[in-house]
Design a protein around this motif. Structure first.
Motif, PDB file in Angstrom:
ATOM      1  N   VAL A 107     -11.057  18.449  19.606  1.00  0.00           N
ATOM      2  CA  VAL A 107     -10.894  18.002  18.216  1.00  0.00           C
ATOM      3  C   VAL A 107     -10.681  19.204  17.298  1.00  0.00           C
ATOM      4  O   VAL A 107      -9.784  19.195  16.441  1.00  0.00           O
ATOM      5  N   LEU A 108     -11.495  20.238  17.461  1.00  0.00           N
ATOM      6  CA  LEU A 108     -11.356  21.433  16.629  1.00  0.00           C
ATOM      7  C   LEU A 108      -9.982  22.067  16.815  1.00  0.00           C
ATOM      8  O   LEU A 108      -9.328  22.470  15.842  1.00  0.00           O
ATOM      9  N   THR A 109      -9.536  22.153  18.061  1.00  0.00           N
ATOM     10  CA  THR A 109      -8.227  22.744  18.351  1.00  0.00           C
ATOM     11  C   THR A 109      -7.109  21.919  17.731  1.00  0.00           C
ATOM     12  O   THR A 109      -6.176  22.453  17.120  1.00  0.00           O
ATOM     13  N   LYS A 110      -7.212  20.585  17.875  1.00  0.00           N
ATOM     14  CA  LYS A 110      -6.160  19.711  17.360  1.00  0.00           C
ATOM     15  C   LYS A 110      -6.077  19.774  15.841  1.00  0.00           C
ATOM     16  O   LYS A 110      -4.984  19.880  15.264  1.00  0.00           O
ATOM     17  N   GLU A 111      -7.229  19.709  15.168  1.00  0.00           N
ATOM     18  CA  GLU A 111      -7.209  19.714  13.711  1.00  0.00           C
ATOM     19  C   GLU A 111      -6.725  21.059  13.171  1.00  0.00           C
ATOM     20  O   GLU A 111      -6.009  21.120  12.176  1.00  0.00           O
ATOM     21  N   ALA A 112      -7.119  22.150  13.835  1.00  0.00           N
ATOM     22  CA  ALA A 112      -6.634  23.472  13.418  1.00  0.00           C
ATOM     23  C   ALA A 112      -5.122  23.566  13.580  1.00  0.00           C
ATOM     24  O   ALA A 112      -4.417  24.115  12.731  1.00  0.00           O
ATOM     25  N   GLU A 113      -4.608  22.970  14.663  1.00  0.00           N
ATOM     26  CA  GLU A 113      -3.165  22.992  14.898  1.00  0.00           C
ATOM     27  C   GLU A 113      -2.427  22.191  13.828  1.00  0.00           C
ATOM     28  O   GLU A 113      -1.378  22.606  13.333  1.00  0.00           O
ATOM     29  N   HIS A 114      -2.996  21.025  13.452  1.00  0.00           N
ATOM     30  CA  HIS A 114      -2.365  20.223  12.405  1.00  0.00           C
ATOM     31  C   HIS A 114      -2.269  21.013  11.092  1.00  0.00           C
ATOM     32  O   HIS A 114      -1.271  20.932  10.382  1.00  0.00           O
ATOM     33  N   GLU A 129       0.843  -1.202   0.000  1.00  0.00           N
ATOM     34  CA  GLU A 129       0.000   0.000   0.000  1.00  0.00           C
ATOM     35  C   GLU A 129       0.874   1.245   0.000  1.00  0.00           C
ATOM     36  O   GLU A 129       1.848   1.325   0.751  1.00  0.00           O
ATOM     37  N   SER A 130       0.550   2.194  -0.866  1.00  0.00           N
ATOM     38  CA  SER A 130       1.323   3.434  -0.900  1.00  0.00           C
ATOM     39  C   SER A 130       0.983   4.290   0.304  1.00  0.00           C
ATOM     40  O   SER A 130      -0.108   4.207   0.863  1.00  0.00           O
ATOM     41  N   LEU A 131       1.937   5.110   0.705  1.00  0.00           N
ATOM     42  CA  LEU A 131       1.773   5.977   1.868  1.00  0.00           C
ATOM     43  C   LEU A 131       1.786   7.432   1.439  1.00  0.00           C
ATOM     44  O   LEU A 131       2.588   7.840   0.594  1.00  0.00           O
ATOM     45  N   GLY A 132       0.904   8.230   2.034  1.00  0.00           N
ATOM     46  CA  GLY A 132       0.863   9.653   1.742  1.00  0.00           C
ATOM     47  C   GLY A 132       1.648  10.445   2.768  1.00  0.00           C
ATOM     48  O   GLY A 132       2.584   9.938   3.395  1.00  0.00           O
ATOM     49  N   ASN A 133       1.263  11.695   2.956  1.00  0.00           N
ATOM     50  CA  ASN A 133       1.924  12.570   3.913  1.00  0.00           C
ATOM     51  C   ASN A 133       1.249  12.465   5.271  1.00  0.00           C
ATOM     52  O   ASN A 133       0.096  12.047   5.385  1.00  0.00           O
ATOM     53  N   SER A 134       1.958  12.841   6.299  1.00  0.00           N
ATOM     54  CA  SER A 134       1.355  12.938   7.624  1.00  0.00           C
ATOM     55  C   SER A 134       2.023  14.075   8.371  1.00  0.00           C
ATOM     56  O   SER A 134       3.179  14.419   8.109  1.00  0.00           O
ATOM     57  N   ARG A 140       1.019  20.659   3.017  1.00  0.00           N
ATOM     58  CA  ARG A 140      -0.035  21.550   3.493  1.00  0.00           C
ATOM     59  C   ARG A 140      -1.413  21.142   2.996  1.00  0.00           C
ATOM     60  O   ARG A 140      -2.377  21.101   3.753  1.00  0.00           O
ATOM     61  N   ASN A 141      -1.514  20.844   1.709  1.00  0.00           N
ATOM     62  CA  ASN A 141      -2.813  20.493   1.149  1.00  0.00           C
ATOM     63  C   ASN A 141      -3.318  19.184   1.741  1.00  0.00           C
ATOM     64  O   ASN A 141      -4.502  19.056   2.073  1.00  0.00           O
ATOM     65  N   HIS A 142      -2.426  18.216   1.890  1.00  0.00           N
ATOM     66  CA  HIS A 142      -2.830  16.938   2.474  1.00  0.00           C
ATOM     67  C   HIS A 142      -3.265  17.122   3.926  1.00  0.00           C
ATOM     68  O   HIS A 142      -4.237  16.512   4.374  1.00  0.00           O
ATOM     69  N   GLY A 143      -2.545  17.967   4.673  1.00  0.00           N
ATOM     70  CA  GLY A 143      -2.919  18.216   6.059  1.00  0.00           C
ATOM     71  C   GLY A 143      -4.290  18.849   6.174  1.00  0.00           C
ATOM     72  O   GLY A 143      -5.080  18.495   7.062  1.00  0.00           O
ATOM     73  N   LEU A 144      -4.599  19.780   5.270  1.00  0.00           N
ATOM     74  CA  LEU A 144      -5.912  20.419   5.276  1.00  0.00           C
ATOM     75  C   LEU A 144      -6.995  19.411   4.923  1.00  0.00           C
ATOM     76  O   LEU A 144      -8.068  19.389   5.541  1.00  0.00           O
ATOM     77  N   PHE A 145      -6.714  18.557   3.945  1.00  0.00           N
ATOM     78  CA  PHE A 145      -7.685  17.540   3.537  1.00  0.00           C
ATOM     79  C   PHE A 145      -7.955  16.560   4.677  1.00  0.00           C
ATOM     80  O   PHE A 145      -9.114  16.210   4.957  1.00  0.00           O
ATOM     81  N   ALA A 146      -6.893  16.121   5.364  1.00  0.00           N
ATOM     82  CA  ALA A 146      -7.056  15.170   6.462  1.00  0.00           C
ATOM     83  C   ALA A 146      -7.882  15.776   7.593  1.00  0.00           C
ATOM     84  O   ALA A 146      -8.748  15.110   8.181  1.00  0.00           O
ATOM     85  N   ALA A 147      -7.631  17.057   7.901  1.00  0.00           N
ATOM     86  CA  ALA A 147      -8.403  17.727   8.951  1.00  0.00           C
ATOM     87  C   ALA A 147      -9.866  17.864   8.542  1.00  0.00           C
ATOM     88  O   ALA A 147     -10.778  17.675   9.365  1.00  0.00           O
TER      89      ALA A 147
END
Length: 331
Positions: A249-256, A170-175, A265-272
């Motif tokens: 949850v809101l605080t954590k996702e905003a921080e990510h 399985e391919s891995l994306g960003n984290s 950056r785009n992947h982080g926004l999509f994951a959040a």
């Protein structure tokens, strides 16, 4: 596999600038010879030199975009002729597209000045991403710790560890932060700045010059394990009532989103957005509140021209749609 060739010049009239320009071209060609897909970065910057327009502004006049918008990952190449033409034109920095190159790069960093430290239970005595990564290896029972691999020292005092992923099913994306504080990863959809690139922050240097090792199994497990699905679904709480869990949850996702770095950056926004989309679908959060939180969090990236507000909106909506397929409620 041979180690990285060092570029030199015997031309007596070469200036330091000319030598660096030549080193960028020669090293980009050497990376391509390894099978790593490279693309040019704006001189002195970590941003891709092409395309010069966002997806939302694409009018298909760019030859690369006649069949649809084509980004830096699709333009990354191992073709020596294309590389030579590009780096002969200007002293571009060197970016490596991790996904097409079959690489997963672990990016460990140091705390930003003035930034709040994470909870003690998440880091133990570690004070940097390197410390957290070493502690992770010990916790996961790897007797060899972190295997030696090709590494790069970054201007911020961090380290990029390059690992191969050809052995993975399985391919891995960003984290961002998934492995722990001050640790990001770059895979599909991500890139890294490679030596001998120089940015405003400083120079990227080869740390350990050895062939990349396969990504260790314990890291694969940490990066692919999904949280267990809840056994039952509770009745949705009124959206007007924000529990401590929902606020966290809101605080954590905003921080990510805020702390996502170049290439992720785009992947982080999509994951959040996916995470919050699950709560929207479960009735615990309104789409307006979630969107406002995420747009505020990525304001710095928009200001830095990492993407436009329209592109951020598009990513957020896509994440909400993906999250809606797995509705859940806030505890």
């Amino acid at each position: 596999m041979s180690t990285l060739t060092r570029w030199t010049s015997t031309h007596a009239g070469s200036t330091a600038t000319e030598l660096h320009h030549g080193a960028l071209l020669a090293t980009a060609l050497e990376y391509a010879n390894r099978g790593w897909h490279v693309f040019p970065l704006i001189p002195g910057s970590k941003r891709p030199a092409t395309p010069r327009h966002a997806a939302t502004d694409c009018d298909h006049t760019d030859p690369w975009c006649r069949g649809g918008h084509t980004g830096w990952e699709q333009r990354a190449t191992t073709d020596p002729d294309r590389i030579t033409r590009a780096w002969t034109a200007a002293p571009y920095g060197v970016g490596i597209a991790c996904g097409p190159s079959g690489l997963l790069v672990i990016d460990t960093d140091t705390p930003k000045p003035g930034a709040a430290l994470p909870p003690v239970e998440r880091v133990g005595n570690a004070t940097s991403g390197e410390g957290v990564l070493i502690a992770l290896a010990e916790d996961c029972g790897d007797p060899d710790g972190m295997p030696e691999t090709w590494t790069v020292d970054t201007p911020s005092g961090g380290v990029h560890r390059y690992y191969t992923t050809a052995h993975l099913a399985e391919s891995l994306g960003n984290s961002a932060g998934r492995l722990g504080p001050w640790i990001d990863t770059r895979g599909n959809g991500g890139y890294v700045v490679a030596p001998p690139t120089v940015t405003d922050a400083g120079r990227y240097l080869v740390g350990i010059d050895t062939p990349p090792a396969p990504l260790p199994a314990w890291l694969v497990q940490l990066l692919t394990t999904r949280p267990a699905a809840p056994s039952s679904v509770a009745e949705p709480r009124p959206v007007a009532h924000r529990s401590a869990y929902l606020r966290a949850v809101l605080t954590k996702e905003a921080e990510h989103v805020r702390e996502a770095t170049e290439g992720g950056r785009n992947h982080g926004l999509f994951a959040a957005a996916c995470c919050l989309g699950e709560l929207i679908a479960g009735g615990s959060l309104t789409e307006a509140d979630a969107a406002a939180t995420l747009l505020d969090a990525c304001a710095g990236h928009i200001a830095a021209e990492a993407f436009t507000e329209a592109e951020a909106w598009q990513t957020i909506r896509s994440g909400f749609r993906r999250g809606a397929t797995k509705p859940r409620t806030a505890a």
